[in-house]
Design a protein around this motif. Structure first.
Motif, short mmCIF file in Angstrom:
data_model
loop_
_atom_site.label_atom_id
_atom_site.label_comp_id
_atom_site.label_asym_id
_atom_site.label_seq_id
_atom_site.Cartn_x
_atom_site.Cartn_y
_atom_site.Cartn_z
N ARG A 27 0.86 -1.19 0.00
CA ARG A 27 0.00 0.00 0.00
C ARG A 27 0.89 1.23 0.00
NH1 ARG A 27 -2.97 -3.98 2.31
NH2 ARG A 27 -5.23 -3.86 2.08
N LEU A 28 0.40 2.28 -0.64
CA LEU A 28 1.16 3.52 -0.77
C LEU A 28 0.37 4.70 -0.22
CD1 LEU A 28 3.56 5.21 -1.87
CD2 LEU A 28 2.36 5.25 -4.07
N VAL A 29 1.02 5.45 0.67
CA VAL A 29 0.49 6.71 1.15
C VAL A 29 1.41 7.82 0.64
CG1 VAL A 29 0.10 8.16 3.19
CG2 VAL A 29 -0.57 5.75 3.22
N CYS A 30 0.85 8.83 0.02
CA CYS A 30 1.60 10.02 -0.36
C CYS A 30 1.18 11.17 0.54
CB CYS A 30 1.34 10.41 -1.81
SG CYS A 30 2.16 9.36 -3.01
N ILE A 31 2.17 11.85 1.10
CA ILE A 31 1.93 13.04 1.92
C ILE A 31 2.54 14.21 1.17
CG2 ILE A 31 2.23 14.14 4.15
CD1 ILE A 31 2.91 11.32 5.28
N SER A 103 22.85 4.55 -3.88
CA SER A 103 21.55 4.04 -4.28
C SER A 103 20.91 3.35 -3.08
CB SER A 103 21.68 3.04 -5.43
OG SER A 103 22.10 3.72 -6.59
N ARG A 104 19.60 3.39 -3.05
CA ARG A 104 18.84 2.75 -1.97
C ARG A 104 17.74 1.90 -2.58
NH1 ARG A 104 18.47 7.36 2.72
NH2 ARG A 104 20.71 7.48 3.05
N GLU A 105 17.25 0.96 -1.77
CA GLU A 105 16.24 0.03 -2.25
C GLU A 105 15.02 0.06 -1.34
OE1 GLU A 105 17.37 -3.95 -3.93
OE2 GLU A 105 16.28 -4.64 -2.13
N VAL A 106 13.86 -0.12 -1.94
CA VAL A 106 12.60 -0.24 -1.21
C VAL A 106 12.07 -1.63 -1.52
CG1 VAL A 106 10.25 0.64 -0.97
CG2 VAL A 106 12.13 2.23 -1.39
N ARG A 107 11.76 -2.39 -0.48
CA ARG A 107 11.27 -3.76 -0.67
C ARG A 107 9.77 -3.72 -1.00
NH1 ARG A 107 11.85 -2.64 4.53
NH2 ARG A 107 10.11 -3.04 5.94
N PRO A 108 9.32 -4.67 -1.79
CA PRO A 108 7.89 -4.72 -2.12
C PRO A 108 7.06 -5.18 -0.93
CG PRO A 108 9.05 -6.56 -3.13
CD PRO A 108 10.09 -5.71 -2.46
N GLY A 109 5.78 -4.86 -0.96
CA GLY A 109 4.84 -5.26 0.09
C GLY A 109 4.84 -4.28 1.24
N GLY A 110 3.91 -4.46 2.14
CA GLY A 110 3.83 -3.59 3.30
C GLY A 110 3.37 -2.19 2.95
N LEU A 111 3.66 -1.27 3.87
CA LEU A 111 3.25 0.12 3.70
C LEU A 111 4.46 0.97 3.29
CD1 LEU A 111 1.12 2.39 3.97
CD2 LEU A 111 1.82 2.61 6.37
N LEU A 112 4.31 1.69 2.20
CA LEU A 112 5.31 2.65 1.77
C LEU A 112 4.72 4.04 1.95
CD1 LEU A 112 7.98 3.55 0.46
CD2 LEU A 112 6.88 3.21 -1.77
N VAL A 113 5.45 4.90 2.66
CA VAL A 113 5.05 6.29 2.85
C VAL A 113 6.00 7.14 2.03
CG1 VAL A 113 4.74 8.17 4.50
CG2 VAL A 113 4.19 5.82 5.17
N LEU A 114 5.46 7.83 1.07
CA LEU A 114 6.24 8.74 0.23
C LEU A 114 5.83 10.13 0.63
CD1 LEU A 114 8.19 9.06 -2.16
CD2 LEU A 114 6.23 8.81 -3.68
N GLU A 115 6.78 10.92 1.13
CA GLU A 115 6.42 12.25 1.61
C GLU A 115 7.31 13.29 1.00
OE1 GLU A 115 7.81 14.77 3.70
OE2 GLU A 115 9.71 13.74 3.92
N GLY A 116 6.72 14.45 0.76
CA GLY A 116 7.49 15.59 0.29
C GLY A 116 6.78 16.35 -0.80
N VAL A 117 7.25 17.54 -1.01
CA VAL A 117 6.69 18.41 -2.06
C VAL A 117 6.77 17.69 -3.40
CG1 VAL A 117 7.03 20.55 -3.34
CG2 VAL A 117 7.32 20.53 -0.85
N TRP A 120 3.36 13.34 -5.17
CA TRP A 120 2.22 12.82 -5.93
C TRP A 120 2.23 13.44 -7.32
CZ3 TRP A 120 -1.82 14.56 -8.78
CH2 TRP A 120 -2.80 13.62 -9.11
N SER A 121 1.89 12.65 -8.31
CA SER A 121 1.66 13.17 -9.66
C SER A 121 0.58 12.31 -10.31
CB SER A 121 2.95 13.14 -10.50
OG SER A 121 3.25 11.81 -10.89
N PRO A 122 -0.04 12.82 -11.36
CA PRO A 122 -1.05 12.03 -12.06
C PRO A 122 -0.50 10.70 -12.58
CG PRO A 122 -1.21 14.32 -12.73
CD PRO A 122 0.04 14.19 -11.89
#
Length: 184
Positions: A27-31, A103-117, A120-122
């Protein structure tokens, strides 16, 4: 909604878990919202509430002060593999060295919080479970930014505020948010 970060975090977690996974099995939350509105504080509250959540700060995805135009592409490249169940990768911008770092890695699954100006984009709208828009009075936001970063960056902040306003107007981010939070 007003801004007790822990209350908002609980509301966000409940809302994102009420819906189906949107990012592969995750799941993805954008702030999103303008600089100085409290996005990092809310992301920290979410990470505290969901200890296995991964948090990515969009300021680490930007190519410096003028990096907003390229951010949507970078975020899309990070999220596309995650949507397919594969790890996502990104390269961190080092603001002190004024260049790309590790470089950094994000693992699939779980909750990802993407925050910052501009996080979000279409282009990624279909992958977002919850979009939260944070806002505060412009004077309050500028004071927060200058307190955090120093007054010597005022000229950068003045240009940044123009750039973010143009981006938000183009994407109509606030009107697409699942809910809006005032933080002043």
């Amino acid at each position: 909604m007003t801004a007790d970060p822990h209350h908002v975090a609980r509301t966000v977690v409940d809302l994102v878990h009420a819906g189906p996974p949107t990012l592969g099995t995750g799941r993805l939350v954008c702030i999103d919202g303008p600089a100085g509105s409290g996005k990092t504080t809310l992301a920290a509250a979410l990470a505290e509430l969901v200890p296995r959540a991964q948090v990515v700060h969009s300021d680490e995805l930007l190519e410096g002060w003028r990096g907003l135009p390229g951010l949507a592409g970078t975020v899309t490249r990070l999220l596309t593999p995650l949507a397919g169940g594969e790890p996502g990768r990104w390269r961190r911008w080092d603001w002190h060295a004024d260049g790309w770092a590790e470089s950094r890695e994000v693992r699939p699954g779980g909750l990802l919080v993407l925050e910052g100006v501009g996080c979000w984009s279409p282009a990624i709208g279909h992958l977002v479970g919850v979009l939260v828009w944070l806002e505060a009075d412009p004077g309050v936001r500028l004071a927060r930014a200058l307190e955090r970063d120093g007054d010597y960056l005022r000229a950068h902040w003045d240009q940044w505020r123009t750039d973010e306003s143009e981006l938000f107007e183009r994407y109509r981010t606030r009107s697409r948010a699942d809910f809006v939070v005032r933080t002043d």
